[in-house]
Design an enzyme around this catalytic site. Sequence first.
Site, PDB file in Angstrom:
ATOM      1  N   GLY A  43      -3.134  11.573  -0.422  1.00  0.00           N
ATOM      2  CA  GLY A  43      -2.999  10.389  -0.769  1.00  0.00           C
ATOM      3  C   GLY A  43      -3.820   9.568   0.254  1.00  0.00           C
ATOM      4  O   GLY A  43      -3.454   9.266   1.504  1.00  0.00           O
ATOM      5  N   MET A  78      -2.520   3.317   3.269  1.00  0.00           N
ATOM      6  CA  MET A  78      -1.896   3.814   4.316  1.00  0.00           C
ATOM      7  C   MET A  78      -2.437   5.117   4.712  1.00  0.00           C
ATOM      8  O   MET A  78      -2.655   5.587   6.027  1.00  0.00           O
ATOM      9  CB  MET A  78      -0.247   3.912   4.185  1.00  0.00           C
ATOM     10  CG  MET A  78       0.200   2.608   4.081  1.00  0.00           C
ATOM     11  SD  MET A  78       0.269   1.624   5.744  1.00  0.00           S
ATOM     12  CE  MET A  78       1.611   2.563   6.450  1.00  0.00           C
ATOM     13  N   GLY A  79      -2.673   6.112   3.801  1.00  0.00           N
ATOM     14  CA  GLY A  79      -3.111   7.458   3.860  1.00  0.00           C
ATOM     15  C   GLY A  79      -4.411   7.460   4.545  1.00  0.00           C
ATOM     16  O   GLY A  79      -4.567   8.449   5.648  1.00  0.00           O
ATOM     17  N   ASN A 139       7.205   5.308   0.555  1.00  0.00           N
ATOM     18  CA  ASN A 139       8.969   4.609   0.534  1.00  0.00           C
ATOM     19  C   ASN A 139       9.708   4.991  -0.715  1.00  0.00           C
ATOM     20  O   ASN A 139      10.112   4.379  -1.486  1.00  0.00           O
ATOM     21  CB  ASN A 139       8.043   3.049   0.390  1.00  0.00           C
ATOM     22  CG  ASN A 139       7.841   2.600   1.636  1.00  0.00           C
ATOM     23  OD1 ASN A 139       8.246   2.763   2.618  1.00  0.00           O
ATOM     24  ND2 ASN A 139       6.819   1.724   1.280  1.00  0.00           N
ATOM     25  N   HIS A 157      15.163  -1.499   7.159  1.00  0.00           N
ATOM     26  CA  HIS A 157      14.161  -2.115   7.660  1.00  0.00           C
ATOM     27  C   HIS A 157      13.334  -3.132   6.667  1.00  0.00           C
ATOM     28  O   HIS A 157      13.056  -4.222   7.066  1.00  0.00           O
ATOM     29  CB  HIS A 157      13.173  -0.928   8.090  1.00  0.00           C
ATOM     30  CG  HIS A 157      11.695  -1.199   8.890  1.00  0.00           C
ATOM     31  ND1 HIS A 157      10.673  -1.759   8.133  1.00  0.00           N
ATOM     32  CD2 HIS A 157      11.063  -1.559  10.284  1.00  0.00           C
ATOM     33  CE1 HIS A 157       9.686  -2.195   8.694  1.00  0.00           C
ATOM     34  NE2 HIS A 157       9.968  -2.045   9.984  1.00  0.00           N
ATOM     35  N   GLU A 216      12.901  -7.017   7.103  1.00  0.00           N
ATOM     36  CA  GLU A 216      11.659  -7.676   6.955  1.00  0.00           C
ATOM     37  C   GLU A 216      11.595  -8.711   5.992  1.00  0.00           C
ATOM     38  O   GLU A 216      11.014  -9.976   6.198  1.00  0.00           O
ATOM     39  CB  GLU A 216      10.767  -6.520   6.578  1.00  0.00           C
ATOM     40  CG  GLU A 216       9.134  -6.902   6.487  1.00  0.00           C
ATOM     41  CD  GLU A 216       8.193  -6.037   6.246  1.00  0.00           C
ATOM     42  OE1 GLU A 216       7.731  -5.763   5.069  1.00  0.00           O
ATOM     43  OE2 GLU A 216       8.334  -4.860   6.848  1.00  0.00           O
TER      44      GLU A 216
END
Length: 301
Positions: A7, A11-12, A95, A174, A178
Amino acid sequence: MQLGIIGMGKMGLPLALNGRDKGLNIVVFTDKADKRAQLKQEGITVHAGLESFVSALTPPRAVWLMIPAGPPVDAMIARLRPLMAPGDILIDGGNSRYQDSQRRSEELRRDGIHFLDVGTSGGTEGARNGACLMVGGDEAVYGRMEPVFRALSGGSGYGRMGASGAGHFVKMIHNGIEYGMMQAIAEGLEILRHGPMPFALDRVTQVWRKGSIVSGLLMDMTAAALAREPDLGSIKGVVAASGEANWTVEEAVRLGVSAPVIATSLFSRFKSQDQEKYAEKSLAAMRREFGGHAVIAKGED
């Protein structure tokens, strides 16, 4: 320590570079040619085939998934499962819903494959330089992977939250928090924008981010955005709502826990996507009917 990553999205890819910089032996699988070229330039071993990727990992293997939640995770696990062996570790850093992580852990256990769910926070900057990692899964398996979590977090922002599913449950909450924090910042800026004096919001947020009670990463990001474009003129006020806050509110209802701030912030995001604003039109029509109040016709200022 060796870590395979699948991925190479927003992010990956920074996570892979972060691991490389922290001394991990990073091996990547991606079917995207441009990402392979970029990774090769960065000196990271990359494979175009899943079989060659798994073969390049030294048993017991550790494979980190950084892909969209839901069916894509199940599809990738189905492809990996026959290629992996007992004692290998599969990590979901996306997620995913915590119930899915519990199910996947149980299914993989039948093959002797360990599973860790890792809620990953900090955005792209965190992924690149030091992420916050909330881990769920067997304590002994967590212990085996702790050097990886320590490296990717920068040494402190990581920990085991509990059994399988706990990492993604904590990440879900979390993200709900947020949402509430972001909504409060946005509403405060809106009041200032309409205030009795011409406040420079970029200056306000720069002051707030240094030593105030509301300082923090979200304020830093807000200040950075306003420094680039104080009036945010290029941005349309439509805000997406991802699954985690939805799940947080659903869980609050299921548990009978009051969470009005998180729920309201989620509903505000839903409303931001309403192009027709039918509810507001209905209110205007009602006022016209019972009080003769004027309405603004479409196309009028």
